[in-house]
Scaffold this active site. Structure first.
Site, PDB file in Angstrom:
ATOM      1  N   PRO A  20     -47.770   4.574   6.274  1.00  9.02           N
ATOM      2  CA  PRO A  20     -46.807   4.871   5.296  1.00  9.02           C
ATOM      3  C   PRO A  20     -46.297   3.441   4.574  1.00  9.02           C
ATOM      4  O   PRO A  20     -45.782   2.591   5.152  1.00  9.02           O
ATOM      5  CB  PRO A  20     -45.772   5.561   4.720  1.00  9.02           C
ATOM      6  N   MET A  22     -45.348   0.423   1.904  1.00 14.47           N
ATOM      7  CA  MET A  22     -44.565   0.670   0.574  1.00 14.47           C
ATOM      8  C   MET A  22     -45.616  -0.790   0.088  1.00 14.47           C
ATOM      9  O   MET A  22     -45.693  -2.035   0.326  1.00 14.47           O
ATOM     10  CB  MET A  22     -42.857  -0.117   0.306  1.00 14.47           C
ATOM     11  N   CYS A 103     -37.446   3.242   8.477  1.00 13.69           N
ATOM     12  CA  CYS A 103     -37.323   1.762   7.801  1.00 13.69           C
ATOM     13  C   CYS A 103     -36.051   1.446   7.219  1.00 13.69           C
ATOM     14  O   CYS A 103     -34.743   1.496   7.765  1.00 13.69           O
ATOM     15  CB  CYS A 103     -37.850   2.152   5.834  1.00 13.69           C
ATOM     16  N   ASN A 214     -46.716   4.761  17.048  1.00 17.27           N
ATOM     17  CA  ASN A 214     -46.944   3.911  15.384  1.00 17.27           C
ATOM     18  C   ASN A 214     -45.844   2.586  16.164  1.00 17.27           C
ATOM     19  O   ASN A 214     -45.257   2.359  17.326  1.00 17.27           O
ATOM     20  CB  ASN A 214     -46.362   4.372  14.846  1.00 17.27           C
ATOM     21  N   GLY A 216     -47.736  -1.443  16.689  1.00 23.90           N
ATOM     22  CA  GLY A 216     -48.704  -3.353  16.747  1.00 23.90           C
ATOM     23  C   GLY A 216     -49.600  -2.236  17.250  1.00 23.90           C
ATOM     24  O   GLY A 216     -50.239  -3.472  18.447  1.00 23.90           O
ATOM     25  N   GLY A 268     -50.993   0.479  11.296  1.00 25.58           N
ATOM     26  CA  GLY A 268     -50.003   0.249   9.829  1.00 25.58           C
ATOM     27  C   GLY A 268     -50.931  -1.339   9.119  1.00 25.58           C
ATOM     28  O   GLY A 268     -52.355  -1.165   8.851  1.00 25.58           O
TER      29      GLY A 268
END
Length: 382
Positions: A20, A22, A103, A214, A216, A268
């Site tokens: 996810p 933003m 976050c 998750n 890198g 990501g």
């Protein structure tokens, strides 16, 4: 070290997902990514429970053409508001609800959720339990391995222990600490060191839970090396060294133990900026995770075919207010590494062309890029 192909088989149901992000992973981005991969799990942007309680649900939760394997990520710290938001998410057809506990941004911290919730595992447990009580889809948590400079394993172990006791069975772990003071979100993705071994240790200590890695990951080869640190080699390992170093967290494991206890790899910004990475996921999963291959594709996937599908998406969406500019920004990286990538980006970024709101712009850009690439190849004698 060389290993037999069978040693590279990942656990059944192994996931590749796009994190996810933003302002990035909106419905148009997800619809684009679905054209590249049927098997990849896709996440929404984080949506706050407060926004869902008071906002336009169609705007906040409305779907594109991303199909299934889509997760709604929620932000908040109020169990009842989160339960209401989760219920709405299920009604909109999301396959899973994920709570953001990772976050580190100032805005999120001021709202007392995101990474700062790792200091309140009991509250997170209450939030998870409240959501699970009102939905049938899984409720999961995404978190860091620590906050600020605290790097003791006991901190994250306690967090997972408490939240798992509330019924959470899947954790997506960003393998960095979140520094809540002194670093902005970008720095928080770069400065705190990656410690993949912590995620592997969690998977060992909580065998009844599922853990996804998750942080890198650079490409599919690096993803394999990160989740199978003692096994990755062969044709997929050639580029693994391009990513951060992978620590052998499985050293000393029994010879007949699984190659990995991790059940997922989340990408990501790499997947956003170089989305063609996703075009290889379905085949990768078929080879390494026993995922059923996608068999209904008559031809190998090409960028031109993706562009044609995107034009159709825009044409269908026009009646619902979808504009070319809503999609164009998400596809700028489609030709990354291609000889005419700069031409593609320029044509889809030109404000006058975008103001025409003509889906044919994508087709024009694709034609120009393919022609330029052919010219370059001819000049090189390829």
């Amino acid at each position: 070290m060389s290993v037999a192909p069978s040693a590279l088989v990942l656990p059944a149901g192994f996931r590749v997902s796009v994190a996810p992000m933003m302002d990035w992973t909106d419905r148009h981005c997800r619809s684009f990514h679905r054209l590249l991969s049927r098997r990849t799990w896709l996440y929404t942007e984080m949506v706050t429970a407060q926004a869902i309680a008071h906002g336009d649900l169609d705007h906040l939760l409305g779907r594109g053409e991303e199909g299934d394997r889509v997760v709604l990520q929620l932000g908040g710290n109020d169990p009842q508001l989160l339960a209401r938001a989760a219920r709405e998410g299920q009604a909109y057809g999301y396959d899973e609800i994920n709570l953001n506990c990772g976050c580190p941004s100032d805005r999120v911290r001021e709202g007392a959720f995101g990474a700062c919730l790792m200091a309140e595992p009991e509250r997170v447990a209450d939030c998870v339990a409240a959501m699970q009580a009102v939905v049938q889809v899984p409720v999961t948590v995404k978190h860091r391995i620590g906050i600020d400079r605290r790097e003791d394993y006991e901190f994250v172990h306690h967090f997972v222990d408490v939240v798992a006791a509330a019924g959470c069975r899947r954790f997506v772990v960003h393998a960095r600490n979140a520094w809540l003071d002194g670093l902005d979100p970008k720095q928080n993705r770069e400065i705190p060191p990656l410690r993949y071994e912590v995620v592997h240790r969690l998977a060992q200590d909580f065998p009844h839970c599922a853990f996804e890695l998750n942080g890198g990951l650079q490409d599919l080869a690096h993803g394999l090396a990160a989740v199978c640190p003692t096994e990755a080699s062969g044709p997929d390992s050639e580029t693994a060294s391009e990513g951060p170093a992978v620590v052998d967290a499985m050293a000393g494991a029994e010879a007949d133990s699984p190659a990995t206890r991790l059940v997922g790899a989340m990408y990501g910004r790499r997947a956003y900026h170089d989305p063609w990475l996703l075009a290889g996921v379905d085949d990768w999963l078929a080879r390494h995770a026993a995922e059923a291959p996608v068999t209904d594709a008559a031809q190998p996937l090409t960028r031109a075919a993706v562009v044609a599908a995107l034009v159709g998406y825009l044409e269908r969406g026009a009646a619902h207010g979808v504009e070319v500019r809503h999609l164009a920004r998400h596809v700028l990286g489609l030709y990354l590494g291609h000889p005419a990538a700069r031409l593609w980006r320029r044509m889809l970024s030109e404000s006058r062309a975008l103001s025409r709101n003509d889906p044919g712009l994508l087709r024009e850009a694709c034609t120009a890029v393919e022609a330029e690439a052919a010219r370059v190849a001819q000049g090189r004698g390829v």
